[in-house]
Design a protein around this motif. Structure first.
Motif, PDB file in Angstrom:
ATOM      1  N   PRO A   1       0.732   9.254   5.868  1.00  0.00           N
ATOM      2  CA  PRO A   1      -0.414  10.166   5.877  1.00  0.00           C
ATOM      3  C   PRO A   1      -1.113  10.294   4.526  1.00  0.00           C
ATOM      4  CG  PRO A   1       1.436  11.114   7.066  1.00  0.00           C
ATOM      5  CD  PRO A   1       1.960   9.901   6.376  1.00  0.00           C
ATOM      6  N   GLN A   2      -0.410  10.042   3.430  1.00  0.00           N
ATOM      7  CA  GLN A   2      -0.999  10.189   2.095  1.00  0.00           C
ATOM      8  C   GLN A   2      -1.679   8.918   1.604  1.00  0.00           C
ATOM      9  OE1 GLN A   2       1.948  12.083  -0.671  1.00  0.00           O
ATOM     10  NE2 GLN A   2       3.296  11.901   1.106  1.00  0.00           N
ATOM     11  N   VAL A   3      -1.413   7.795   2.270  1.00  0.00           N
ATOM     12  CA  VAL A   3      -1.884   6.509   1.755  1.00  0.00           C
ATOM     13  C   VAL A   3      -3.405   6.376   1.758  1.00  0.00           C
ATOM     14  CG1 VAL A   3      -1.906   4.027   2.243  1.00  0.00           C
ATOM     15  CG2 VAL A   3       0.258   5.280   2.189  1.00  0.00           C
TER      16      VAL A   3
ATOM     17  N   LYS B   1      -6.043   8.402   1.371  1.00  0.00           N
ATOM     18  CA  LYS B   1      -6.733   9.074   0.259  1.00  0.00           C
ATOM     19  C   LYS B   1      -6.341   8.448  -1.082  1.00  0.00           C
ATOM     20  CE  LYS B   1      -7.605  13.673  -1.716  1.00  0.00           C
ATOM     21  NZ  LYS B   1      -7.231  13.348  -3.113  1.00  0.00           N
ATOM     22  N   ALA B   2      -5.053   8.131  -1.218  1.00  0.00           N
ATOM     23  CA  ALA B   2      -4.608   7.506  -2.462  1.00  0.00           C
ATOM     24  C   ALA B   2      -5.277   6.148  -2.669  1.00  0.00           C
ATOM     25  CB  ALA B   2      -3.095   7.356  -2.457  1.00  0.00           C
TER      26      ALA B   2
ATOM     27  N   ASP C   1      -8.211   5.274  -1.448  1.00  0.00           N
ATOM     28  CA  ASP C   1      -9.613   5.519  -1.779  1.00  0.00           C
ATOM     29  C   ASP C   1      -9.776   5.678  -3.289  1.00  0.00           C
ATOM     30  OD1 ASP C   1     -10.239   5.467   0.903  1.00  0.00           O
ATOM     31  OD2 ASP C   1     -10.343   7.661   1.118  1.00  0.00           O
ATOM     32  N   GLU C   2      -8.913   6.483  -3.882  1.00  0.00           N
ATOM     33  CA  GLU C   2      -9.017   6.763  -5.320  1.00  0.00           C
ATOM     34  C   GLU C   2      -8.648   5.536  -6.154  1.00  0.00           C
ATOM     35  OE1 GLU C   2      -6.454  10.109  -5.748  1.00  0.00           O
ATOM     36  OE2 GLU C   2      -7.835  11.501  -4.750  1.00  0.00           O
TER      37      GLU C   2
ATOM     38  N   TYR D   1       1.137   3.886  -7.935  1.00  0.00           N
ATOM     39  CA  TYR D   1      -0.320   3.870  -8.043  1.00  0.00           C
ATOM     40  C   TYR D   1      -0.804   4.228  -9.445  1.00  0.00           C
ATOM     41  CZ  TYR D   1      -1.455   3.366  -3.036  1.00  0.00           C
ATOM     42  OH  TYR D   1      -1.614   2.893  -1.753  1.00  0.00           O
TER      43      TYR D   1
ATOM     44  N   THR E   1       0.793  -1.234   0.000  1.00  0.00           N
ATOM     45  CA  THR E   1       0.000   0.000   0.000  1.00  0.00           C
ATOM     46  C   THR E   1       0.820   1.276   0.000  1.00  0.00           C
ATOM     47  OG1 THR E   1      -0.131  -0.084   2.415  1.00  0.00           O
ATOM     48  CG2 THR E   1      -1.913  -1.124   1.172  1.00  0.00           C
ATOM     49  N   HIS E   2       2.073   1.237   0.480  1.00  0.00           N
ATOM     50  CA  HIS E   2       2.839   2.476   0.622  1.00  0.00           C
ATOM     51  C   HIS E   2       3.683   2.818  -0.607  1.00  0.00           C
ATOM     52  CE1 HIS E   2       1.388   2.297   4.657  1.00  0.00           C
ATOM     53  NE2 HIS E   2       2.102   3.320   5.055  1.00  0.00           N
TER      54      HIS E   2
ATOM     55  N   LEU F   1       3.400   4.580  -3.203  1.00  0.00           N
ATOM     56  CA  LEU F   1       2.577   5.620  -3.829  1.00  0.00           C
ATOM     57  C   LEU F   1       3.017   5.951  -5.247  1.00  0.00           C
ATOM     58  CD1 LEU F   1       2.006   8.155  -0.896  1.00  0.00           C
ATOM     59  CD2 LEU F   1       0.465   6.389  -1.755  1.00  0.00           C
TER      60      LEU F   1
ATOM     61  N   ASN G   1       5.338   7.934   3.813  1.00  0.00           N
ATOM     62  CA  ASN G   1       4.169   8.109   2.942  1.00  0.00           C
ATOM     63  C   ASN G   1       2.850   7.921   3.682  1.00  0.00           C
ATOM     64  OD1 ASN G   1       5.651   8.599   0.621  1.00  0.00           O
ATOM     65  ND2 ASN G   1       5.580   6.480  -0.102  1.00  0.00           N
TER      66      ASN G   1
END
Length: 382
Positions: free
Chosen positions: A203-205, A207-208, A210-211, A142, A136-137, A139, A201
């Motif tokens: 804190p950004q995971v 929302k990323a 979700d999309e 993605y 997941t991390h 980013l 990464n």
């Protein structure tokens, strides 16, 4: 490929409503309701639906038995399929990583694995379904992931997070750092810096994810989570459209997965061993509480058969209920309505076991022989 036309007699057959000593008719790759072909006496054997393995990475040892030793990946897929068939598996989900771990679990290796599966799968008997396990991390990856799935013909994604967050947050080196770095082809220093950057990464995971999950859901990709630990984990994944929880680590997570309408997949080795090697919740306990939809091989292909039979031997479940965890139930999880039961109109996916030793004597997928050995082969050939 041509399927057999045969009437199997004398065996105990596991039908949808339970075991019965009856004839089983195979024709055109399906179970049919009228005699077909010649009769083969299977007295002394059990005939069960073929195993549907929802998650297994045991094929890794065939793809690269030693670092750099396997250059022709198609041969690895062929060898893995032979092992699957020898263990009664007729449909297999091959779980390949896309991970910061690199090496056998890096994106380049994943591309090679999926290409090899595409090249040989139509010439094999076992139905092979590729699954991508995505960290997941990562980013930066993605944006390209959806199109890579299309290119690789991968219909199933499971999300992992194997970063050692606690140690990284404390500023300590993770365990086995040097060994991991060696496998990834990095220096320990470079590997540690990568782990730190990926950990940052965090804190950004959400929302990323979700999309990304919304995009994959629109594309019809089947999605699951891995190693859920809490009810919050499950709720978050289910909001993203994930319906499968692989190997929940706690009773809380399993109950949350079931409460949200999700499917719970447990590891067969956990059942065979009598508990998790990592100290997580026991699969036996979850099964006893009805919190299991399917058993998967995880890292050991003999385990689904052994686990199902162990559940019968210990009296936890009867044969029909136990074997359903490795046949009809995983087929339903995958939306494969054409298999998992020995009933007219279903695929002729079956495994023949010696009634005494319970060893696999033969395996058929869509009415084609994928494995056969010993006395049972003599009965088919004479």
């Amino acid at each position: 490929m041509t399927s057999v036309e045969v009437t199997l007699t004398g065996a105990e057959v596991l039908l949808p409503d339970g075991p019965a000593r009856c004839d089983l008719f195979l024709s055109g790759g399906q179970v049919v309701d009228a005699p077909a072909g010649r009769r083969v006496d299977l007295s002394g054997y059990l005939v069960l639906p073929g195993i549907v393995d929802l998650h297994g990475d045991g094929f890794e040892r065939h793809m690269a038995p030693r670092r750099g030793a396997m250059k022709e990946m198609t041969e690895g897929v062929v060898a893995a399929e032979a092992e699957l068939a020898a263990n009664g598996i007729t449909t297999a989900v091959l779980a390949q990583f896309w991970s910061w771990e690199g090496g056998l679990r890096g994106p380049d290796f994943a591309a090679g694995v999926f290409q090899a599966i595409r090249q040989v799968r139509d010439g094999l008997v076992t139905d092979l379904i590729p699954q991508l396990r995505f960290e997941t991390h990562l980013l930066a990856d993605y944006a390209t992931l959806p199109e890579r799935l299309v290119e690789w013909q991968v219909p199933y994604v499971v999300f992992n997070d194997h970063l050692p967050h606690e140690r990284l947050a404390e500023g300590r080196k993770p365990p086995r750092l040097a060994g991991q770095a060696l496998k990834a082809g990095r220096s320990p220093e470079a590997h540690l810096e990568l782990l730190k950057a990926l950990h940052a990464n965090g804190p950004q995971v959400p929302k990323a994810l979700d999309e990304l999950c919304a995009d994959l859901h629109r594309r019809g990709v089947r999605m699951g989570s891995h190693d859920d630990h809490s009810a919050a984990d499950c709720a978050t994944w289910q909001r993203r459209g994930l319906t499968i929880s692989e190997f929940p680590e706690t009773l809380e997570a399993a109950e949350a997965a079931r409460g949200g309408g999700g499917h719970i997949i447990l590891g067969s080795p956990n059942v065979v061993r009598g508990g998790s090697h990592k100290g997580n919740v026991s699969a036996l306990d979850l099964i006893a509480m009805g919190l299991c939809d399917a058993l998967a091989s995880d890292y050991h292909y003999p385990s689904p058969r052994r686990a199902a039979l162990m559940l019968v031997r210990t009296g936890l479940l009867d044969l029909g209920a136990a074997w359903a965890l490795v046949s009809s139930s995983p087929a339903r999880v995958l939306g494969l309505t054409d298999r998992g039961e020995l009933a007219p109109g279903k695929r002729a996916d079956l495994v023949i076991l010696d009634a005494q030793s319970h060893r696999v004597a033969a395996t058929f997928a869509a009415g084609r022989v994928s494995y056969m050995s010993g006395d049972v082969a003599t009965r088919f050939l004479t």
